[in-house]
Design an enzyme around this catalytic site. Structure first.
Site, PDB file in Angstrom:
ATOM      1  N   GLY A  64       0.416   8.242   5.582  1.00  0.00           N
ATOM      2  CA  GLY A  64       1.313   7.103   5.599  1.00  0.00           C
ATOM      3  C   GLY A  64       2.686   7.461   5.060  1.00  0.00           C
ATOM      4  NE  ARG A  92      -2.153   3.417   4.905  1.00  0.00           N
ATOM      5  CZ  ARG A  92      -1.775   4.299   3.972  1.00  0.00           C
ATOM      6  NH1 ARG A  92      -1.975   5.598   4.177  1.00  0.00           N
ATOM      7  NH2 ARG A  92      -1.214   3.893   2.862  1.00  0.00           N
ATOM      8  CG  ASP A 282      -2.091   6.745  -4.206  1.00  0.00           C
ATOM      9  OD1 ASP A 282      -2.440   5.769  -3.521  1.00  0.00           O
ATOM     10  OD2 ASP A 282      -1.077   7.427  -3.964  1.00  0.00           O
ATOM     11  CE  LYS A 309      -2.076   2.556  -1.568  1.00  0.00           C
ATOM     12  NZ  LYS A 309      -0.824   3.336  -1.584  1.00  0.00           N
TER      13      LYS A 309
END
Length: 396
Positions: A64, A92, A282, A309
């Site tokens: 991403g 996404r 994350d 995510k």
């Protein structure tokens, strides 16, 4: 990406040979940047003054970051490109970067991959990002470098600021007032030399593995210690881990150093919420594993971004941890985990999400019985030596 837009050849040392990084490199080479290897751990990146119109789609793989940041670069140049990704990346949300780029004057078709971008002359905007996202901010700042006028982007909370630090370190003038960053167009980074520090998101896995074993001490060396990324260390301190930081120097404005961690006999519960969330978004999956062994209830809130995510990380972690015997309550923006719990080995579906797969590897390492993780090949996107490194940690 900095090498592709710099005003001359740059040197990058110790690049990460992961699938995400290599996908980025291939996209930039298609657009005209040249890369020559000066050894196994050193590249020379030579930019092209006029980028090429790509004759094939730019495949961002699972990344991403690649798709969102590259969109800002492509939109600001007179090229037409189609950005694609794997099945996970294609789900996404990309409206979050397409919207400001359209406001600047770019033509973008698609709000998920594939994105068809026709770039060109852009105009400055004042943009309020709906979420605290380093990817959105970096995309807009990259586009702003070639836009007419001064672009401003305001966030609801401070997100990762790697881009601002590196822009400033390579000669680009930008200003920050509170949560607003502004940049005047017509600038380009100077050529640079950069040694890539160890990634703190990857370091979270050996850190949590060590924390799960009382009395263990490990040293994480040459670790990137950007303050907008060190929330994990704050959580480790909260659970009782002794954290010693030895700052060494910086690389293009990025501080780095060695971190020594000593795990306690009993882990205390922790809370993640508010401005802490962007500093460790994350790392939350593996911190959720850590929470199963804390004495009490750990709470994660304001982390709705986890749902968009590579997988819905809130539900995927909760489902897997429950299957292993943990007590997990989910909310729209997070979860609560009560421990300590003896985990049992099960089969886990990681959904091709590298951080999910690595987190359940850590969970499986302390579980009774065997744990099988489906979709673990995704680990290659960010941490190719993960299994080797974790197995090398001999914890008695």
């Amino acid at each position: 990406m900095f090498g592709a837009m710099a005003a001359g050849p740059s040197i990058v040392r110790k690049p990460l040979h992961s699938e995400d990084c290599l996908a980025t490199l291939r996209c930039l080479e298609i657009l005209g940047m040249q890369r020559s290897a000066l050894g196994n751990d050193e590249w020379r990146l030579t930019p092209r003054s006029e980028w090429l119109n790509p004759s094939q789609p730019l495949d961002c793989g699972n990344s991403g970051t690649t798709m969102r940041l590259l969109s800002g670069l492509v939109a600001s140049r007179p090229v037409a490109a189609t950005l694609i990704g794997d099945a996970s990346l294609s789900r996404r949300p990309m409206k979050r970067i397409a919207e400001p780029l359209r406001l600047m004057g770019a033509t973008i078709a698609g709000e998920t991959a594939p994105l068809e971008i026709v770039g060109g002359s852009l105009n400055a905007i004042r943009y309020h990002s709906p979420v605290a996202s380093g990817q959105i901010k970096s995309c807009v700042l990259f586009a702003a470098l070639r836009a007419t006028g001064t672009t401003e982007i305001t966030e609801p909370a401070l997100s990762r600021d790697h881009t601002e630090r590196m822009l400033a370190a390579t000669g680009v003038k930008l200003d920050r007032v509170g949560l607003t960053v502004s940049l005047q167009g017509g600038q380009a980074p100077t050529a640079f030399e950069f040694t890539v520090p160890a990634d703190i998101s990857s370091a979270a896995f050996p850190a949590c593995l060590a924390a799960l074993h009382p009395g263990t001490e490990i040293v994480l060396t040459e670790l990137g210690l950007n303050p907008s990324r060190t929330g994990m260390l704050d959580v480790l301190k909260e659970v009782g881990v002794d954290v010693t930081v030895n700052l060494k120097s910086d690389q293009l404005g990025e501080p780095f150093g060695d971190v020594t961690l000593r795990s306690p006999d009993i882990l205390k519960p922790f809370t993640i919420a508010g401005d802490l969330v962007p500093r460790l978004i994350d790392e939350i999956p593996v911190l959720a594993v850590l929470a199963t062994q804390c004495h009490g209830t750990s709470v994660i809130r304001d982390a709705r971004e986890m749902r968009v995510k590579e997988t819905d990380r809130i539900e995927t972690m909760a489902r897997g941890l429950r299957a292993m015997g943990a007590t997990v309550e989910t909310f729209e923006d997070g979860m609560a985990i009560t421990g300590p719990t003896m985990l049992s080995g099960v089969e886990i579906e990681a959904g091709d999400d590298h951080r999910i797969a690595m987190s359940f590897f850590i969970a499986g390492s302390i579980a009774a019985g065997s744990t099988r993780i489906h979709g673990a090949h995704s680990i290659q996107t960010s941490y190719p030596k993960f299994v080797e490194d974790m197995r090398s940690l001999i914890i008695e």
